[in-house]
Design an enzyme around this catalytic site. Structure first.
Site, PDB file in Angstrom:
ATOM      1  N   ALA A   1     109.057  97.411  -9.184  1.00  0.00           N
ATOM      2  CA  ALA A   1     108.871  97.381  -7.734  1.00  0.00           C
ATOM      3  C   ALA A   1     110.189  97.422  -6.990  1.00  0.00           C
ATOM      4  O   ALA A   1     110.277  97.959  -5.885  1.00  0.00           O
ATOM      5  CB  ALA A   1     108.088  96.119  -7.352  1.00  0.00           C
ATOM      6  N   MET A   2     111.231  96.854  -7.594  1.00  0.00           N
ATOM      7  CA  MET A   2     112.508  96.765  -6.890  1.00  0.00           C
ATOM      8  C   MET A   2     113.504  97.837  -7.283  1.00  0.00           C
ATOM      9  O   MET A   2     114.511  98.011  -6.595  1.00  0.00           O
ATOM     10  CB  MET A   2     113.149  95.387  -7.115  1.00  0.00           C
ATOM     11  CG  MET A   2     112.438  94.257  -6.383  1.00  0.00           C
ATOM     12  SD  MET A   2     113.360  92.715  -6.438  1.00  0.00           S
ATOM     13  CE  MET A   2     114.750  93.102  -5.368  1.00  0.00           C
TER      14      MET A   2
ATOM     15  N   ASP B   1     106.420  85.245 -10.598  1.00  0.00           N
ATOM     16  CA  ASP B   1     105.783  86.506 -11.007  1.00  0.00           C
ATOM     17  C   ASP B   1     105.632  86.580 -12.527  1.00  0.00           C
ATOM     18  O   ASP B   1     105.959  87.594 -13.150  1.00  0.00           O
ATOM     19  CB  ASP B   1     106.590  87.697 -10.489  1.00  0.00           C
ATOM     20  CG  ASP B   1     105.742  88.967 -10.345  1.00  0.00           C
ATOM     21  OD1 ASP B   1     104.505  88.849 -10.341  1.00  0.00           O
ATOM     22  OD2 ASP B   1     106.323  90.061 -10.232  1.00  0.00           O
TER      23      ASP B   1
END
Length: 500
Positions: free
Chosen positions: A34-35, A157
């Protein structure tokens, strides 16, 4: 205008002479998240050692995401030095196009998500992996130093794709926890309440979904979901739709499914997993050590291959209270029966405890009984040529000659880092005094509480050691520390005498 990462990397890959920050030769793309994107690379400053480089995603190039990305690198760097089960970060920088990146160890293997999708894990494999995951999480929850205060790290997470399974020497799997990009630091100077929701809804605790204050128990809820999935290939809670509102309702209102009876799990493990999934944080295990108390003995039972040796016998004592463990301890066969001092990490029912073991003359042992002895603790640190702590203990009794017990902790070794980290988390340690010629059991046991300023000092030493790079020269630092120790002995002794 920023140059897109793909164009940047292509230019570096095309021109074999062009290096990232004049150091790293970029290879193939090995992963996306995601990053950002992760590439295989080669460190030309270190004999072309293979590394992995993570670039912040082009779509996230704002100041907020840059800060978060840099925080991820810092957290991973500090924690990776303290636990082998957290991916190790080695460098951080910004390229010519102002794209942040960090360099981490390159791992061969795959993530847990790929393994679970194929089939449910066997019980021995499940136990081995969960034990390692817990050890990494426990290190994060123990924390790092922020504004001179110990600040726990909540991962936020925990899920299969963030658990990497590297290949070990025996052909098994060695766990590395990845992606601290949304981890929360419990800064004592700031509110612990989340500013906005971040995480993967399928694995989030009810309080994380509600953007409430988070503690270690939130990661423990996610771990419960993970454990259930590893054994069944399913998650224990299902949402009515794949959106935030549905998952919020599911985690707050829907009871978790019971574990299938066909698994024939030990009752204490079944109870443990279901307790991790409790809606109320107060009714879950309060720390990872409570989970390890169940997992460790099962792991030894199912993964010992039937071999009974001295090491496994010693390990089984971890199920006993600490005082019982010490009473059953013997002077190690690999240590000479001389007037020496060495550190030891002891596993017990209450957790792991750092200890110092020493052999003394019979009369010296008798002099230093717990009720009449004061122990002064002093830490000295040398960063170069090698990060080393000299752990000094002064046993003081007005009636007798004081006794110095100095001990070195090499912060680039597992035992040195583990002892130091455990001192910080437990805030106390034990000194076991053995009598020369009688290795069958200690004669005196002293319990020493570590002052808060000493704990901050230790955390600062670990922080400095995490950024150290170079060839190991431990003996050089030992020589320097020994000279410094001799120069402050009189000052320490005079201060202790005045105080007592």
């Amino acid at each position: 205008m920023f140059k897109p990462i793909s164009d940047l990397v292509k230019s570096l890959q095309k021109d074999s002479q062009e290096l990232l920050t004049n150091r790293y030769k970029i290879g193939n793309l090995v992963g996306k998240g995601a990053m950002g994107q992760v590439y295989k690379a080669f460190d030309t400053n270190n004999n072309d050692t293979v590394v992995a480089i993570k670039f912040l995603s082009q779509a996230l190039l704002d100041s907020k995401m840059r800060d978060r990305f840099q925080k991820e690198a810092k957290i991973s760097a500090l924690l990776g030095e303290q636990s082998d089960h957290i991916v190790r970060v080695k460098d951080y920088g910004v390229d010519d196009s102002q794209v942040p990146f960090y360099v981490m160890e390159y791992l061969e293997g795959y993530d847990l998500d790929q393994l679970v999708k194929k089939k449910p894990l066997s019980f021995p494999k499940f136990l081995s992996l969960i034990r390692q995951i817990c050890l990494g999480l426990e290190c994060a929850h123990n924390g790092i130093l922020v504004n001179n205060e110990l600040a726990p790290i909540i991962h936020r997470d925990i899920k299969p794709s963030n658990i990497f399974l590297a290949k070990d020497e025996k052909g098994g799997h060695f766990v590395k926890i990845l992606d601290f990009g949304i981890a929360q630091i419990h800064n004592p100077d700031e509110s612990l309440t989340q500013k906005s929701f971040m995480g993967t809804p399928e694995y989030c605790s009810p309080e994380q979904m509600a953007e409430d204050e988070l503690k270690a128990t939130s990661d423990i809820y996610s771990l419960g979901v993970l454990m259930y999935q590893m054994l069944t290939q399913q998650t224990p809670i299902k949402a009515e739709a794949h959106n935030f509102q549905s998952w919020y309702k599911a985690h707050n209102e829907f009871p978790p499914k019971k574990l299938p009876t066909y698994l024939e799990l030990p009752k204490d493990l079944d109870d443990l997993i279901m307790s991790c999934l409790h809606k109320s944080p107060a009714r879950r295990p309060q720390n990872i050590r409570e989970i390890l108390k169940v997992i460790i003995p099962l792991d030894r039972e199912y993964n010992s291959d039937g071999e009974i040796n001295q090491k496994s016998q010693e390990a089984s004592s971890a199920l006993l209270p600490i005082n019982t463990v010490y009473r059953q301890s013997f002077w190690p066969q690999d240590k000479p029966q001389k007037k020496i001092v060495f550190p030891n990490l002891v596993e017990a029912q209450e957790g792991a405890f750092s200890s110092l073991w020493s052999m003394l003359e019979s009369d010296e042992v008798l002099h230093f009984q717990p009720k009449s002895t004061f122990c002064f603790t002093h830490f000295m640190f040398q960063a170069t040529p090698h990060p080393m702590i000299l752990w000094v203990n002064l046993l003081y009794n007005r009636t007798y000659e004081p006794k110095w017990l100095p001990c070195y902790l090499d912060l680039k070794t597992d035992i040195g880092a583990q002892i130091s980290t455990n001192l910080i988390s437990q805030k106390k340690y034990h000194i076991l005094l053995f009598e020369l010629g009688h290795p069958s059991g200690y004669k005196q046991k002293l319990t020493v509480n570590v002052a808060s300023e000493k704990l901050k000092q230790l955390q600062n030493f670990l922080l400095k050691a995490s950024s150290w790079q170079g060839e190991g020269q431990p003996e050089g630092s030992k020589i320097i520390l020994k000279k410094q120790f001799e120069s402050v002995k009189k000052t320490i002794l005079a201060a202790v005498a005045r105080a007592k």
